[in-house]
Design an enzyme around this catalytic site. Structure first.
Site, short mmCIF file in Angstrom:
data_model
loop_
_atom_site.label_atom_id
_atom_site.label_comp_id
_atom_site.label_asym_id
_atom_site.label_seq_id
_atom_site.Cartn_x
_atom_site.Cartn_y
_atom_site.Cartn_z
N CYS A 151 9.82 7.83 11.08
CA CYS A 151 9.59 7.24 9.76
C CYS A 151 8.80 8.18 8.84
CB CYS A 151 8.85 5.93 9.90
SG CYS A 151 8.58 5.18 8.30
N CYS A 175 6.84 0.19 0.02
CA CYS A 175 6.76 -1.27 -0.14
C CYS A 175 7.64 -1.69 -1.31
CB CYS A 175 5.33 -1.72 -0.42
SG CYS A 175 4.11 -1.35 0.83
N ASP A 204 0.77 -1.23 0.00
CA ASP A 204 0.00 0.00 0.00
C ASP A 204 0.81 1.29 0.00
OD1 ASP A 204 -1.16 -1.45 2.97
OD2 ASP A 204 0.55 -0.14 2.91
N ASP A 253 -0.31 19.11 -34.48
CA ASP A 253 -0.34 18.81 -35.90
C ASP A 253 -1.70 19.24 -36.45
OD1 ASP A 253 0.42 17.48 -38.39
OD2 ASP A 253 -1.08 15.99 -37.82
#
Length: 736
Positions: free
Chosen positions: A388, A6, A2, A432
């Site tokens: 973290c 990971c 998740d 274009d």
């Protein structure tokens, strides 16, 4: 899986194995691809390594593996972590380098079919919640010495799976995962007599992980919902004309299928019989049904509105439009945007820096500020939980995945986060002309018969001469004659005059259709039509003169007209502050006329290498998006900051481009810019949430306002917040 961390953790663990290279993990597809050197690591060892850090790898079928990475062919071990939404085998959140953030044990794979509240992860939350609430309830009636062991028991129940995970991650090369930080903080809190807070910390950690997992599953479901556009069965037509129901993924190229009114088209194919209106909005985002008849292409997933159709399969299930969209979006989510790469590099410094701060908070204040050791250890442990940067790392890929999914559902395909980020920064959009700003096919715009000649007679003469020709101008004349119900007269002695015109005998009269110069060379007197021809050519139209027995019968004007939404698309880009310029190989007069009608700049008479030069010049002033649809546009699409292919374009253009507008509308280019800007605004909000919460809790922890359990909320809470904020992009709609 998740979050993007990971991906980093799994890649890091697998790369440590000998003989392993080209490792890539796709977060949204939950797929690992890699290359193994023969005689080095056994594929089973790769699976054991992944299992050790909490995943349950599952080999892909051979056909799927070939689709994922054809370059790895026989040497590749491919593992799919499952197709389910959010309740998977264990995972962790590595943040690169030696520091990471991983989550606790995941649910059993059997949990994939269960609602989120019945999974193993949820059961752990309910158990911890019951223990903590029970301990608090008993603490109201019992002395602390009797209830303290209950809080300690709740802490130990959670530390068993989290501790096992931390140990496995340490062995895999990530000793400083979030489990390690959380386990250290919980054990430390229990030792200094704060088991109540330690129990709340582990409960909040488990709850945050559960919520994060559910939110990630929701984001992944946005992509997987594309697969539901395909019907499960199809009605295959037998040789005797009867039908049989077969799984749509087993249809083979060349087979004939029956699509009844109200059915979804089960394949990419060409209509053999029948006429109907098809609702292609599920695939292209185009809300208006389009009429389709024999010889015309249909796309898988579109809805047949009224008539029965017999469709010849032109692409196998693995290569149809829906499968290609899903594959493109999955691959796009694996592409890191520049902002994401910067955040990941930054996180490599954040975590060790925060851990150093934690150690300094424990060791320095008792000597310099007079704190007691209990206070310094307590606050140092709280900072460990803030260390973290999971929320920061997930802030970008979560928003990117949602933006890519939202775009895909509206017919806006983008091949990666880098392209999604770059489109919104564009200063100029180069387009274009033929097939992009215009419809790509000329049509008759003016019919000017000579005196004494009726329009229908003039068209009949021209159509008689042009019948059977494959030239675009000839086809336009035939289409106009058919639309007016004019029968094509019999002809003979058809002949072409190269570069000038076509002649034939029509009802006994010698008729020619050609350029004004050809008519003049033939000695015809154009008379008063000269001024009209000049006016038409100044409007960017091609004038052709019809001569009958040497006399002027009239003039037809043709032009490749702008798409109905071309002017609106250019205006929408202008409102976004983006300048539009047309690049065309057509003559300057035609280019100027089209550009004047649409309100944009023009560079005309450009060969493919000239377009490359113009793109280079435009890029010197900032980011440039090139939009095209033809093979000759492929070099310019590749050279631009971002190349965008129109959906009706060639496969070469679609493969070369970084993005595609499936609904084949010029307004889709402005929608791409709007989607990019909305996504990047979401990214900035996410980063502000992640960094802001961390900074606030870091300060409040240092001054003693907050403790352990608010610190863990700073991590898991912020992660859930940024994920939920990213999910808002799934509801994105273009500005009116």
């Amino acid at each position: 899986m998740d979050c993007a961390s990971c991906v980093a953790k799994v890649e890091g663990a697998v790369k440590r194995l000998p003989g392993v290279s080209d490792v890539a993990v796709n977060l949204m597809a939950e797929r690992l691809t890699l290359r193994l050197e023969p005689g080095q690591t056994d594929p089973a060892a790769v699976e054991r390594t992944i299992s050790a850090i909490g995943y349950t790898p599952r080999p892909l079928p051979a056909t799927a593996a070939a689709k994922v990475a054809p370059h790895a062919a026989n040497d590749q071990a491919s593992h799919d972590h499952g197709d389910e939404d959010h309740d998977h085998a264990g995972h962790d959140h590595g943040h690169g380098g030696a520091f990471g953030h991983s989550h606790a044990d995941h649910d059993d794979p059997a949990d994939a079919t269960k609602p989120w509240y019945a999974t193993g992860k949820a059961r752990l939350v309910w158990l911890l919640g019951a223990l903590v609430l029970g301990a608090y309830a008993l603490s109201l009636a019992l002395p602390a010495r009797l209830t303290y062991p209950l809080f300690l028991a709740a802490t130990l129940v959670a530390l068993v799976p989290f501790g096992r995970r931390a140990f496995a991650l340490a062995r895999a090369g990530t000793p400083f995962s979030i489990e390690t930080l959380m386990v250290t903080a919980a054990i430390g809190a229990s030792i200094i007599g704060a088991a109540e807070e330690a129990a709340v910390v582990v409960l909040l950690f488990a709850l945050g992980e559960l919520l994060e997992n559910v939110a990630a599953g929701r984001a992944r479901a946005g992509i997987k919902a594309l697969a539901t556009l395909m019907p499960r069965t199809a009605l295959r037509v037998r040789a005797d004309g009867s039908t049989e129901g077969v799984p749509s993924d087993r249809l083979s190229v060349g087979e004939l299928v029956l699509v009844r009114p109200g059915d979804r088209v089960p394949c990419d194919g060409t209509i053999e019989e029948g006429q109907s209106a098809l609702d292609e909005s599920p695939v292209t985002g185009e809300s208006v049904p389009v009429s389709r008849g024999p010889g015309e292409a249909v796309v898988a997933g579109s809805i047949n509105a009224d008539g029965a159709l017999r469709v010849r399969v032109t692409r196998a299930a693995a290569d149809n439009t829906i499968a290609r969209i899903i594959r493109m979006v999955e691959e796009a989510t694996a592409s890191r945007a520049p902002t994401q790469r910067f955040i990941e590099r930054f996180s490599n410094w954040w975590t060790p820096g925060a851990m150093i701060v934690s150690l300094l908070v424990i060791l320095v204040p008792p000597f310099l500020l007079g704190w007691d050791w209990w206070t310094s250890v307590y606050r140092g442990l709280a900072i460990l939980l803030i260390a973290c940067p999971c929320a920061l790392v997930i802030s970008v890929p979560a928003a990117m995945a949602s933006g890519l999914s939202a775009g895909a559902r509206r017919g806006l395909l983008i091949k990666g986060g880098a392209a999604l980020e770059e489109i919104g920064a564009a200063k100029v959009v180069a387009l274009d002309k033929t097939g992009t700003l215009t419809e790509g096919r000329p049509r008759v715009t003016d019919i000017l018969p000579a005196r004494g000649m009726a329009e229908t007679d003039l068209l009949a003469l021209a159509a008689g001469v042009e019948q059977g020709s494959s030239h675009p101008l000839a086809k336009a004349v035939m289409v106009m004659a058919e639309s007016r119900g004019i029968a094509t007269p019999p002809v003979s002695d058809q002949a072409a005059v190269p570069g000038k015109g076509v002649t034939a005998t029509v009802n006994g009269r010698r008729v020619s259709v050609g350029s004004p110069s050809h008519a003049t060379e033939a000695g015809a007197d154009l008379g008063g039509l000269v001024a009209a021809i000049t006016r038409l050519e100044n409007e960017g139209k091609t004038a052709i003169v019809v001569l009958a027995d040497g006399a002027v019968a009239g003039v037809l004007a043709l032009r490749d007209e702008p798409r109905g939404d071309a002017a609106a698309g250019v205006a929408a880009l202008a409102r976004l502050g983006v300048r539009s310029v047309m690049l065309t190989g057509d003559n300057a007069r035609t280019g100027a006329a089209i550009a004047r009608d649409l309100g944009l700049d023009v560079k005309a008479e450009l060969l493919p290498h000239d377009k490359l030069r113009e793109i280079g010049a435009l890029r010197s002033a900032g980011s440039v998006v090139m939009v095209g649809d033809g093979i000759n546009d492929a070099p310019a699409l590749a050279a631009a900051s971002v190349g965008v292919a129109m959906g009706g374009g060639t496969d070469v253009a679609l493969e070369t481009a970084d993005a595609a507008v499936l609904k084949d509308r010029v307004t889709g280019v402005a929608e791409l810019v709007g989607l990019s800007r909305s996504t990047m605004a979401n990214v900035r909000t996410n980063v502000a949430i992640a960094v802001g919460l961390k900074a606030v809790f870091l300060v409040t922890t240092l001054i003693g306002v907050t403790g352990l359990w608010p610190a863990i909320m700073a991590d898991t809470g912020a992660t859930v917040l940024v994920t939920l904020n990213a999910l808002r992009l799934l509801a994105w709609k273009p500005a009116a």
